[in-house]
Design an enzyme around this catalytic site. Structure first.
Site, PDB file in Angstrom:
ATOM      1  N   HIS A 175     -56.414  43.754  23.457  1.00  0.00           N
ATOM      2  CA  HIS A 175     -55.078  44.016  22.923  1.00  0.00           C
ATOM      3  C   HIS A 175     -54.829  43.299  21.611  1.00  0.00           C
ATOM      4  CE1 HIS A 175     -53.199  40.256  24.588  1.00  0.00           C
ATOM      5  NE2 HIS A 175     -54.017  40.453  25.595  1.00  0.00           N
ATOM      6  N   ASP A 177     -51.766  42.580  20.376  1.00  0.00           N
ATOM      7  CA  ASP A 177     -50.550  41.758  20.346  1.00  0.00           C
ATOM      8  C   ASP A 177     -50.770  40.381  20.950  1.00  0.00           C
ATOM      9  OD1 ASP A 177     -50.828  43.225  22.861  1.00  0.00           O
ATOM     10  OD2 ASP A 177     -48.918  42.302  23.423  1.00  0.00           O
ATOM     11  N   ASP A 210     -56.323  34.622  23.492  1.00  0.00           N
ATOM     12  CA  ASP A 210     -55.732  35.775  24.194  1.00  0.00           C
ATOM     13  C   ASP A 210     -55.010  36.677  23.204  1.00  0.00           C
ATOM     14  OD1 ASP A 210     -54.496  37.519  25.928  1.00  0.00           O
ATOM     15  OD2 ASP A 210     -53.209  36.027  26.857  1.00  0.00           O
ATOM     16  N   GLU A 244     -49.642  44.598  25.283  1.00  0.00           N
ATOM     17  CA  GLU A 244     -50.155  44.208  26.598  1.00  0.00           C
ATOM     18  C   GLU A 244     -49.289  43.117  27.207  1.00  0.00           C
ATOM     19  OE1 GLU A 244     -52.482  42.038  29.627  1.00  0.00           O
ATOM     20  OE2 GLU A 244     -51.612  41.256  27.789  1.00  0.00           O
ATOM     21  N   GLU A 245     -48.821  42.211  26.367  1.00  0.00           N
ATOM     22  CA  GLU A 245     -48.028  41.081  26.870  1.00  0.00           C
ATOM     23  C   GLU A 245     -46.628  41.526  27.289  1.00  0.00           C
ATOM     24  OE1 GLU A 245     -49.526  38.489  27.539  1.00  0.00           O
ATOM     25  OE2 GLU A 245     -51.162  38.167  26.125  1.00  0.00           O
ATOM     26  N   ASP A 273     -62.326  45.033  30.178  1.00  0.00           N
ATOM     27  CA  ASP A 273     -61.158  44.508  29.464  1.00  0.00           C
ATOM     28  C   ASP A 273     -61.139  42.989  29.641  1.00  0.00           C
ATOM     29  OD1 ASP A 273     -58.767  44.401  28.041  1.00  0.00           O
ATOM     30  OD2 ASP A 273     -57.534  45.280  29.628  1.00  0.00           O
ATOM     31  N   HIS A 562     -50.769  31.402  25.880  1.00  0.00           N
ATOM     32  CA  HIS A 562     -49.342  31.563  26.226  1.00  0.00           C
ATOM     33  C   HIS A 562     -48.513  30.299  26.005  1.00  0.00           C
ATOM     34  CE1 HIS A 562     -49.573  35.529  28.695  1.00  0.00           C
ATOM     35  NE2 HIS A 562     -50.591  35.433  27.853  1.00  0.00           N
TER      36      HIS A 562
HETATM   37 ZN   LIG Z   1     -54.304  39.021  27.158  1.00  0.00          ZN
END
Ligand SMILES: [Zn+2]
Ligand SMILES: *[C@@H]1O[C@H](CO)[C@@H](O)[C@H](O)[C@H]1NC(C)=O
Ligand SMILES: *[C@@H]1O[C@H](CO)[C@@H](O)[C@H](O)[C@H]1NC(C)=O
Ligand SMILES: *[C@@H]1O[C@H](CO)[C@@H](O)[C@H](O)[C@H]1NC(C)=O
Length: 593
Positions: A175, A177, A210, A244-245, A273, A562
């Site tokens: 992803h 984003d 991520d 995705e987030e 993935d 995150h």
């Molecule tokens: Zn991720």
């Protein structure tokens, strides 16, 4: 099933030998193990654990329990593969290019937010334009060779056409984003969150782990393969969502529909993935591949009762009643059970078969669990002492939102709460709805409430009631548990290819194993969150959530995904590039997919 099956050490097994084969041991060796097993467990015939000295040493493999395919290295493209993973990727020149590639991607702050308006209406999507520009400049060969389709403006689908169109393509996802950086924490970062700063070891910034490490890892690999003149036989398709987030509602959801329309159902050989990494557990390195995801359901519990002045209150207000309901919900959590055949059961079997540091009694219960319910419950009890393990197995509930009342002297006419549920892989949304509906029945009646649950009238209709109790899906975003990817038996060729690839990657670079694939155990498992793959279920039955960052040594986990100080060690990321390279080349020449 053979008695006390053993996997012979395979050494490097190349694709030309097709799938790894398992050889049985000679009769003498077998009988020694039978004898030892008899002595050690008292239950010889089914014992698959060739423990030497009864549990101290763990054998090389567990046979039917957590079978381990051999190392799988490319054969037709063996020289190219070796040159890349053992030379090119170790060079200072490549190291510097890699740092720039990922650093540049991190410097475009592609944040996605909850509840965004559609593309074209919400200006916060605009930043994905510059991100696409960046990819275009950074990866010129990809953009002249692969076919690019933009889905819903910012979704990226690249197609690298193989020469053999009869082979199902390999689908790689990542992803674009990132989770937004909380502005209040921006100055807590050691290096600014969108600096892409390289400190000599780590690349810093939101997305460095991520999941720009995944996306740029795929791009870097393919650009490098192109530079080396590689032409695929099997097509490779890349799917890069952009929210995705935030559940992939605008990105992967549109990409999933597009791929389904273009390729059809089950059109892809396998999908990889982001997901698990490899790390040490009970003294053994485990690569845990997410073969399933739990489901998701938010329920809203709402109580309404007559308002009025607080000077003449009823015994229970809406808030008081809601509180009783919530206490009752928490007092009656879902009962978690480790079901045979579920991914977490298979994971625990892999621990039993290969982890030297697993307590002996737990190993015994796990080994016996295949045929004894009592042993299974015993194993479960021990494993559930780790709340994270238990949370992955069962359906969980968490009351995360509550609201009611507007003023101190006014009785609240309504009060509500939202309960977050993560649904066990062997349960269903319907099970959760039924559980909660039943659970609140007697309290609804005790408080004299008219009760509606998930659109159905539960209490007797037409009977006058003091108030109402309504439970329903909170935002209509329920998600069933993902179909479980096969990891054994006839349907497991993609799993075995992935596992052999993990082993090949692990062996290729680090002198930390014995060179025969036993250094790392590849196990099925559960991805604790949900990824974009939720929108790709119909594209293939073989969905894997796995990243292969090097995290075998805990000091290498730079962390911060995150949260503040997200960073990645370049060496950890280069390992991921080795993995993607090996995967593409192995899939390209596999005849078993
Ligand atoms: Zn991720
Ligand atoms: C329930 O409440 C209604 C409305 O206040 C009342 O008419 C009825 O008698 C109550 N029933 C019980 C069983 O308390
Ligand atoms: C790997 O390590 C072993 C001993 O731990 C050593 O004998 C061997 O030479 C090493 N191999 C390489 C390629 O460094
Ligand atoms: C982990 O990696 C660091 C950095 O390379 C190294 O200094 C340390 O010795 C390693 N620890 C173990 C237990 O291998």
């Amino acid at each position: 099933m053979s008695l006390i099956p053993m996997v012979e050490k395979e050494g490097l097994l190349s694709n030309s030998l097709s799938q790894p084969t398992r050889k049985s041991t000679g009769p003498l060796k077998t009988s020694i193990y039978v004898l030892l097993a008899l002595i050690c467990t008292g239950t010889a015939l089914y014992s698959v654990q060739p423990h030497f000295f009864c549990g101290g040493h763990v054998g090389t493999a567990g046979g039917d329990i957590c079978p381990q395919p051999g190392v799988l290295v490319p054969s037709k493209n063996g020289a190219l593969w070796k040159g890349l993973v053992e030379e090119t990727y170790n060079s200072q020149e490549f190291h510097d290019r890699a740092v720039n590639w990922l650093g540049g991607a991190v410097r475009v702050p592609t944040e996605s937010f909850d509840r965004m308006l559609p593309v074209g209406e919400d200006p916060r999507w605009d930043v994905f334009g510059p991100f696409h520009d960046y990819l275009l400049t950074a990866f010129p060969l990809i953009h002249t060779t692969l076919e690019l389709t933009k889905v819903n403006t910012y979704g990226l689908v690249y197609v690298w056409k193989g020469s053999d169109e009869t082979q199902k393509p390999l689908l790689l996802a990542a992803h674009q984003d990132v989770v937004p950086v909380n502005p209040e924490t921006a100055d807590v970062w050691t290096h600014p969150p969108y600096s892409g700063y390289f400190d000599g070891e780590r690349i810093w910034g939101r997305g460095s782990w991520d999941d720009k490490s995944g996306l740029i890892g795929i791009m870097t690999t393919i650009e490098t393969l192109l530079e080396n003149g590689f032409k695929p036989t099997r097509s490779v398709v890349l799917a890069f969502g952009f929210d995705e987030e935030a559940s992939g509602l605008h990105g992967a959801s549109a990409i999933g529909k597009y791929l389904l329309e273009t390729y059809g159902e089950n059109a892809f050989a396998m999908l990889v993935d982001e997901g698990g990494d490899y790390m040490v557990e009970y003294g053994k390195v485990y690569a845990t591949v997410g073969t399933a995801e739990k489901g998701y359901l938010d329920t809203r519990v709402e109580v309404a009762s007559p308002g009025g002045h607080s000077s003449v209150p009823p015994p229970h207000t809406s808030i008081g009643i809601l509180s009783s309901l919530l206490v009752h919900i928490e007092a009656n959590p879902f009962v978690a059970h480790l079901g045979r055949g579920t991914p977490m059961y298979l994971k625990s079997q892999c621990l039993a078969a290969h982890a030297p540091g697993l307590p002996r009694s737990l190993r015994k219960s796990l080994t016996d669990a295949a045929r004894s319910d009592k042993a299974l419950r015993k194993a479960e009890e021990a494993l559930f002492a780790d709340p994270r393990f238990k949370a992955l197995v069962g359906t969980t509930q968490a009351i995360d939102l509550v609201q009611g009342g507007v003023k101190t002297n006014a009785l609240p006419e309504s009060a509500w709460a939202v309960v977050d549920h993560r649904v066990a892989t062997d349960s269903s949304i319907e099970d959760v709805q039924k559980h909660e509906t039943e659970l609140l029945k007697h309290l609804a009646s005790a408080f004299n409430l008219s009760y509606t649950a998930f659109g159905k009238q539960i209490s007797e209709p037409g009977v006058p009631a003091y108030g109402t109790l309504t439970i329903d899906e909170a935002w209509g975003a329920a998600l069933a548990p993902a179909p479980v990817t096969p990891s054994s038996g006839d349907a497991a060729a993609p799993f075995n290819l992935l596992a052999g690839t993990v082993k090949a990657t692990y062996e290729a670079h680090r002198n930390i194993s014995d060179g025969n694939g036993d250094g790392v155990v590849v196990s099925p498992g559960i991805m604790s969150g949900n990824t974009d793959t939720r929108h790709y279920w119909r594209l293939t039955e073989h969905i894997f959530r796995y990243s292969h960052h090097y995290t075998g040594n805990q000091t290498w986990v730079a962390g911060g995904a995150h949260t503040v100080n997200e960073a990645i060690y370049v060496d950890s990321w280069l390992e991921q590039i080795r993995f993607i390279t090996t995967l593409i080349l192995n899939a390209d020449e596999s005849t078993s997919l």
